[in-house]
Design a protein around this motif. Structure first.
Motif, PDB file in Angstrom:
ATOM      1  N   GLU A  20      13.455   6.986   1.393  1.00 47.44           N
ATOM      2  CA  GLU A  20      12.049   7.591   1.714  1.00 47.44           C
ATOM      3  C   GLU A  20      10.955   5.875   1.178  1.00 47.44           C
ATOM      4  O   GLU A  20       9.934   5.699   1.620  1.00 47.44           O
ATOM      5  N   PHE A  21      10.677   6.109   0.438  1.00 46.26           N
ATOM      6  CA  PHE A  21      10.100   5.866  -0.658  1.00 46.26           C
ATOM      7  C   PHE A  21       9.949   4.072  -0.626  1.00 46.26           C
ATOM      8  O   PHE A  21       8.908   3.366   0.128  1.00 46.26           O
ATOM      9  N   ALA A  22      11.357   3.318  -0.873  1.00 47.83           N
ATOM     10  CA  ALA A  22      11.649   1.871  -0.331  1.00 47.83           C
ATOM     11  C   ALA A  22      10.764   1.289   0.864  1.00 47.83           C
ATOM     12  O   ALA A  22       9.772   1.140   0.853  1.00 47.83           O
ATOM     13  N   GLU A  23      10.958   2.658   2.227  1.00 47.33           N
ATOM     14  CA  GLU A  23      10.456   1.758   3.166  1.00 47.33           C
ATOM     15  C   GLU A  23       8.268   2.620   2.983  1.00 47.33           C
ATOM     16  O   GLU A  23       7.656   0.981   4.022  1.00 47.33           O
ATOM     17  N   GLN A  24       8.224   3.248   2.642  1.00 47.56           N
ATOM     18  CA  GLN A  24       7.330   3.231   2.751  1.00 47.56           C
ATOM     19  C   GLN A  24       6.126   2.460   1.562  1.00 47.56           C
ATOM     20  O   GLN A  24       5.290   1.932   2.569  1.00 47.56           O
ATOM     21  N   ALA A  25       6.861   2.513   0.604  1.00 47.38           N
ATOM     22  CA  ALA A  25       6.518   1.634  -0.091  1.00 47.38           C
ATOM     23  C   ALA A  25       5.886  -0.276   1.017  1.00 47.38           C
ATOM     24  O   ALA A  25       5.378  -0.821   0.619  1.00 47.38           O
ATOM     25  N   ARG A  26       6.997  -0.319   0.815  1.00 42.49           N
ATOM     26  CA  ARG A  26       7.168  -1.558   2.014  1.00 42.49           C
ATOM     27  C   ARG A  26       5.436  -1.706   3.345  1.00 42.49           C
ATOM     28  O   ARG A  26       5.435  -2.627   3.584  1.00 42.49           O
ATOM     29  N   GLU A  27       5.773  -0.644   3.904  1.00 42.83           N
ATOM     30  CA  GLU A  27       4.299  -0.225   4.752  1.00 42.83           C
ATOM     31  C   GLU A  27       3.211  -0.368   4.029  1.00 42.83           C
ATOM     32  O   GLU A  27       2.574  -1.660   4.528  1.00 42.83           O
ATOM     33  N   ILE A  28       3.044  -0.680   3.098  1.00 38.56           N
ATOM     34  CA  ILE A  28       2.055  -0.116   1.975  1.00 38.56           C
ATOM     35  C   ILE A  28       1.587  -1.667   1.476  1.00 38.56           C
ATOM     36  O   ILE A  28       0.906  -2.249   2.041  1.00 38.56           O
ATOM     37  N   LEU A  29       3.149  -2.488   1.232  1.00 38.25           N
ATOM     38  CA  LEU A  29       2.892  -4.443   0.951  1.00 38.25           C
ATOM     39  C   LEU A  29       2.565  -4.315   2.409  1.00 38.25           C
ATOM     40  O   LEU A  29       1.488  -5.184   2.491  1.00 38.25           O
ATOM     41  N   ASP A  30       2.650  -4.277   3.120  1.00 42.64           N
ATOM     42  CA  ASP A  30       2.563  -5.189   4.271  1.00 42.64           C
ATOM     43  C   ASP A  30       0.695  -4.649   5.198  1.00 42.64           C
ATOM     44  O   ASP A  30      -0.084  -5.853   5.896  1.00 42.64           O
ATOM     45  N   LEU A  31       0.822  -3.697   4.745  1.00 39.24           N
ATOM     46  CA  LEU A  31      -0.662  -2.974   5.087  1.00 39.24           C
ATOM     47  C   LEU A  31      -1.662  -4.057   4.001  1.00 39.24           C
ATOM     48  O   LEU A  31      -3.134  -4.538   4.206  1.00 39.24           O
ATOM     49  N   LEU A  32      -1.483  -3.972   2.671  1.00 41.98           N
ATOM     50  CA  LEU A  32      -1.708  -4.655   1.574  1.00 41.98           C
ATOM     51  C   LEU A  32      -2.117  -6.077   2.237  1.00 41.98           C
ATOM     52  O   LEU A  32      -3.673  -6.778   1.775  1.00 41.98           O
ATOM     53  N   ALA A  33      -0.983  -6.326   2.446  1.00 43.14           N
ATOM     54  CA  ALA A  33      -1.373  -8.236   2.754  1.00 43.14           C
ATOM     55  C   ALA A  33      -1.641  -8.443   3.923  1.00 43.14           C
ATOM     56  O   ALA A  33      -2.765  -9.914   4.243  1.00 43.14           O
ATOM     57  N   SER A  34      -2.164  -7.694   4.306  1.00 42.17           N
ATOM     58  CA  SER A  34      -3.238  -7.887   6.072  1.00 42.17           C
ATOM     59  C   SER A  34      -4.901  -7.501   4.863  1.00 42.17           C
ATOM     60  O   SER A  34      -5.683  -8.032   6.446  1.00 42.17           O
ATOM     61  N   GLN A  35      -4.987  -7.368   4.139  1.00 43.97           N
ATOM     62  CA  GLN A  35      -6.759  -7.196   3.518  1.00 43.97           C
ATOM     63  C   GLN A  35      -6.746  -8.351   2.580  1.00 43.97           C
ATOM     64  O   GLN A  35      -5.804  -9.135   2.443  1.00 43.97           O
ATOM     65  N   PRO A  36      -8.409  -9.213   3.473  1.00 41.53           N
ATOM     66  CA  PRO A  36      -9.309  -9.797   2.579  1.00 41.53           C
ATOM     67  C   PRO A  36      -9.062 -10.345   1.216  1.00 41.53           C
ATOM     68  O   PRO A  36      -8.622  -9.356   0.323  1.00 41.53           O
ATOM     69  N   GLY A  37      -8.482 -11.100   0.883  1.00 38.92           N
ATOM     70  CA  GLY A  37      -7.793 -11.561  -0.964  1.00 38.92           C
ATOM     71  C   GLY A  37      -6.289 -11.140  -1.227  1.00 38.92           C
ATOM     72  O   GLY A  37      -6.566 -11.300  -3.192  1.00 38.92           O
ATOM     73  N   TYR A  38      -5.565 -10.725  -0.603  1.00 41.36           N
ATOM     74  CA  TYR A  38      -4.383 -10.276  -1.257  1.00 41.36           C
ATOM     75  C   TYR A  38      -4.162 -12.044  -1.215  1.00 41.36           C
ATOM     76  O   TYR A  38      -3.954 -12.621  -0.589  1.00 41.36           O
ATOM     77  N   VAL A  39      -2.768 -12.154  -2.506  1.00 46.52           N
ATOM     78  CA  VAL A  39      -2.463 -13.634  -2.490  1.00 46.52           C
ATOM     79  C   VAL A  39      -0.969 -13.234  -2.721  1.00 46.52           C
ATOM     80  O   VAL A  39      -0.473 -14.296  -1.716  1.00 46.52           O
ATOM     81  N   ARG A  40      -0.274 -12.783  -2.616  1.00 42.91           N
ATOM     82  CA  ARG A  40       1.252 -11.892  -2.996  1.00 42.91           C
ATOM     83  C   ARG A  40       1.943 -10.561  -3.582  1.00 42.91           C
ATOM     84  O   ARG A  40       0.624 -10.008  -4.472  1.00 42.91           O
ATOM     85  N   GLY A  41       2.775 -10.013  -2.897  1.00 40.30           N
ATOM     86  CA  GLY A  41       3.181  -8.863  -3.120  1.00 40.30           C
ATOM     87  C   GLY A  41       4.601  -8.266  -3.463  1.00 40.30           C
ATOM     88  O   GLY A  41       5.253  -9.139  -2.740  1.00 40.30           O
ATOM     89  N   ARG A  42       5.119  -7.277  -3.879  1.00 49.44           N
ATOM     90  CA  ARG A  42       6.964  -7.226  -4.077  1.00 49.44           C
ATOM     91  C   ARG A  42       6.974  -5.856  -4.774  1.00 49.44           C
ATOM     92  O   ARG A  42       5.653  -5.305  -5.448  1.00 49.44           O
ATOM     93  N   LEU A  43       7.889  -5.759  -4.177  1.00 45.09           N
ATOM     94  CA  LEU A  43       8.257  -3.878  -4.373  1.00 45.09           C
ATOM     95  C   LEU A  43       9.265  -3.565  -5.835  1.00 45.09           C
ATOM     96  O   LEU A  43      10.312  -4.900  -5.903  1.00 45.09           O
TER      97      LEU A  43
END
Length: 100
Positions: free
Chosen positions: A16-39
């Protein structure tokens, strides 16, 4: 700047955590100023996870957190209460060509 949000995740909530964390990363990636991210997950303590992102600046990161608040809310009980924003003090180090 580097953002590191760490979580202590019980074994029963790993999927459950891994799935929700990926959703967070996807949302963050759509924000201005985002460079890269990972879990990431600790090799030594499997219950310790980190959501790691790079941003063009702290202002971008803070605004993105505001935008992601509702998506992040379900995981907040597992979030470690510690500073998460780190400024770069040295330029990134890249591997040298031809080194092993």
């Amino acid at each position: 700047m580097l953002a590191i949000i760490r979580y202590s995740v019980p074994d029963a909530r790993t999927g459950e955590f891994a799935e929700q964390a990926r959703e967070i990363l996807d949302l963050l990636a759509s924000q201005p100023g985002y460079v890269r991210g990972r879990l990431g997950r600790s090799v030594d303590e499997p219950g310790l996870w980190a959501l790691v992102c790079e941003w063009e600046g702290a202002g971008f990161y803070r605004r993105a957190l505001s935008a992601a608040r509702l998506v992040m809310y379900p995981l907040m009980t597992m979030m470690l209460n510690e500073p998460s924003a780190f400024e770069d003090v040295d330029p990134p180090v890249s591997p040298k060509l031809g080194s092993r």
